[in-house]
Design a protein around this motif. Structure first.
Motif, mmCIF file in Angstrom:
data_model
loop_
_atom_site.group_PDB
_atom_site.id
_atom_site.type_symbol
_atom_site.label_atom_id
_atom_site.label_comp_id
_atom_site.label_asym_id
_atom_site.label_seq_id
_atom_site.Cartn_x
_atom_site.Cartn_y
_atom_site.Cartn_z
ATOM 1 N N ILE A 1 5.549 2.687 -1.257
ATOM 2 C CA ILE A 1 4.419 2.189 -2.049
ATOM 3 C C ILE A 1 4.872 1.832 -3.459
ATOM 4 O O ILE A 1 4.430 0.829 -4.038
ATOM 5 C CB ILE A 1 3.302 3.242 -2.080
ATOM 6 N N ARG B 1 4.368 -2.007 -4.967
ATOM 7 C CA ARG B 1 3.252 -2.252 -5.882
ATOM 8 C C ARG B 1 3.428 -3.537 -6.691
ATOM 9 O O ARG B 1 2.457 -4.101 -7.189
ATOM 10 C CB ARG B 1 3.060 -1.055 -6.811
ATOM 11 N N ILE C 1 1.580 -6.341 -4.681
ATOM 12 C CA ILE C 1 0.325 -5.921 -4.079
ATOM 13 C C ILE C 1 -0.685 -7.067 -3.983
ATOM 14 O O ILE C 1 -1.517 -7.095 -3.071
ATOM 15 C CB ILE C 1 -0.271 -4.737 -4.885
ATOM 16 N N TRP D 1 0.534 -8.144 0.187
ATOM 17 C CA TRP D 1 -0.214 -6.884 0.180
ATOM 18 C C TRP D 1 0.304 -5.872 1.191
ATOM 19 O O TRP D 1 0.153 -4.664 1.023
ATOM 20 C CB TRP D 1 -1.690 -7.162 0.475
ATOM 21 N N TRP D 2 0.911 -6.352 2.277
ATOM 22 C CA TRP D 2 1.312 -5.461 3.359
ATOM 23 C C TRP D 2 2.453 -4.521 2.959
ATOM 24 O O TRP D 2 2.619 -3.457 3.557
ATOM 25 C CB TRP D 2 1.727 -6.281 4.578
ATOM 26 N N ALA E 1 2.908 -2.619 0.318
ATOM 27 C CA ALA E 1 2.413 -1.332 -0.174
ATOM 28 C C ALA E 1 1.261 -0.793 0.665
ATOM 29 O O ALA E 1 1.065 0.424 0.734
ATOM 30 C CB ALA E 1 1.969 -1.467 -1.631
ATOM 31 N N THR E 2 0.505 -1.669 1.321
ATOM 32 C CA THR E 2 -0.683 -1.230 2.048
ATOM 33 C C THR E 2 -0.326 -0.461 3.312
ATOM 34 O O THR E 2 -0.977 0.551 3.634
ATOM 35 C CB THR E 2 -1.557 -2.446 2.412
ATOM 36 N N MET E 3 0.685 -0.897 4.051
ATOM 37 C CA MET E 3 1.011 -0.255 5.321
ATOM 38 C C MET E 3 1.436 1.205 5.155
ATOM 39 O O MET E 3 0.917 2.081 5.855
ATOM 40 C CB MET E 3 2.082 -1.064 6.062
ATOM 41 N N GLY F 1 0.637 3.047 2.672
ATOM 42 C CA GLY F 1 -0.563 3.709 2.170
ATOM 43 C C GLY F 1 -1.506 4.091 3.294
ATOM 44 O O GLY F 1 -2.107 5.178 3.285
ATOM 45 N N ILE F 2 -1.655 3.204 4.273
ATOM 46 C CA ILE F 2 -2.496 3.514 5.435
ATOM 47 C C ILE F 2 -1.906 4.681 6.218
ATOM 48 O O ILE F 2 -2.636 5.549 6.712
ATOM 49 C CB ILE F 2 -2.642 2.270 6.327
#
Length: 301
Positions: A257, A261, A264, A268-269, A271-273, A275-276
């Motif tokens: 992440i 960042r 982001i 977006w993927w 940092a988002t993945m 994070g999920i």
């Protein structure tokens, strides 16, 4: 009567014929209570799935998590790279799968270090009392006066970055809660008639603590450990995000992440993945802990 029906009747018998039958029957009744809570069952499924992913990570990963390929950097999720690639062209899915090993390894290491230590210290403080109890409780007050992440940052800054030092830092910040729970349970137990009877029969303080008091504190401790696992995951991710956890290029979720960042808004993927992944793992342990609390905590109605 079928074998399944006979086994069920044996487990729920009103008058067990042995300790083994009584224990297995209690576990069976607890499981019946647990499975009626579908959120708790979902939490158990998520936790088991996460453990299986960590164990079978080399088989489930589609790419080498450390292999770099700048020609395919920052590619969106697709057929070849299911969750996309990061700024160095590394497969994010494979890195998340392998990162589950690091995260769960840190969680298990912290629990193994903290839970027995907190149980012993809390039971000893609650049973012995006096000056020993006052000293132990004031030490726990000092540790609990600081936010866990801030205190863990201080320890890691002194010890240096790395997974081992991160585990030690988190363990040093986590033990007071377990000690306080064990002490509270011990204070409620030590005046019981069976403790007085064992003391009159000549049982030593060590035997009373380890053979009688500590086992009765395990239920509350198990619930606290399960609920605390999500906090350990978040603290470990926080250390990784700040560059004080796993050392690159280890695929640690918090570090992923941190590097993602910068992208982001457009990619977006990246940092988002991860994070999920942190969100799902934390939610699973929280749901499991809530279900275990309903089953194991005798004070719950």
């Amino acid at each position: 009567m079928s074998r399944a029906a006979a086994l069920r009747a044996w487990l729920i018998a009103d008058t067990p014929l042995s300790r083994r039958q009584a224990r297995l029957g209690r576990l069976y009744l607890q499981w019946l209570t647990f499975r009626h809570n579908w959120l708790a069952v979902a939490g158990l499924a998520v936790s088991l799935l996460l453990a299986l992913i960590a164990i079978a990570a080399p088989l489930l990963a589609t790419h080498d998590p450390s292999a770099q390929n700048l020609d395919i950097r920052l590619q969106p999720p697709g057929a070849t790279h299911w969750l996309g690639t990061d700024e160095l062209g590394r497969d994010i899915y494979s890195r998340i799968v392998h990162g589950s090993r690091i995260t769960l390894g840190m969680v298990v290491a912290v629990v193994v270090l903290v839970a027995p230590f907190g149980l012993v210290v809390g039971c000893a403080a609650g049973y012995v009392g006096g000056w020993f109890d006052r000293i132990v409780m004031r030490v726990t007050d000092i540790f609990m006066a600081f936010p866990r992440l801030i205190l863990a940052l201080a320890f890691v800054a002194a010890l240096g970055p790395g997974i081992e030092n991160g585990v030690i830092a988190i363990a040093l910040t986590a033990w007071p809660a377990y000690a306080r729970i064990a002490r509270a349970e011990t204070l409620a137990i030590r005046g019981s008639d069976f403790i007085a009877a064992a003391r009159l029969q000549g049982a030593s303080a060590l035997r009373l603590i380890f053979a009688h008091v500590a086992p009765l504190c395990l239920s509350s401790l198990i619930v606290r450990v399960t609920l605390d696992m999500s906090g350990i995951i978040l603290t470990a991710a926080g250390l990784g995000f700040l560059g004080l956890g796993a050392v690159p290029p280890s695929p640690e979720w918090g570090a992923m992440i941190s590097t993602g960042r910068r992208f982001i808004l457009e990619q977006w993927w990246v940092a988002t993945m991860p994070g999920i992944a942190i969100f799902v793992a934390s939610l699973g342990f929280n749901l499991l802990g809530d279900g275990l609390r309903d089953v194991l905590d005798p004070k719950q109605t």
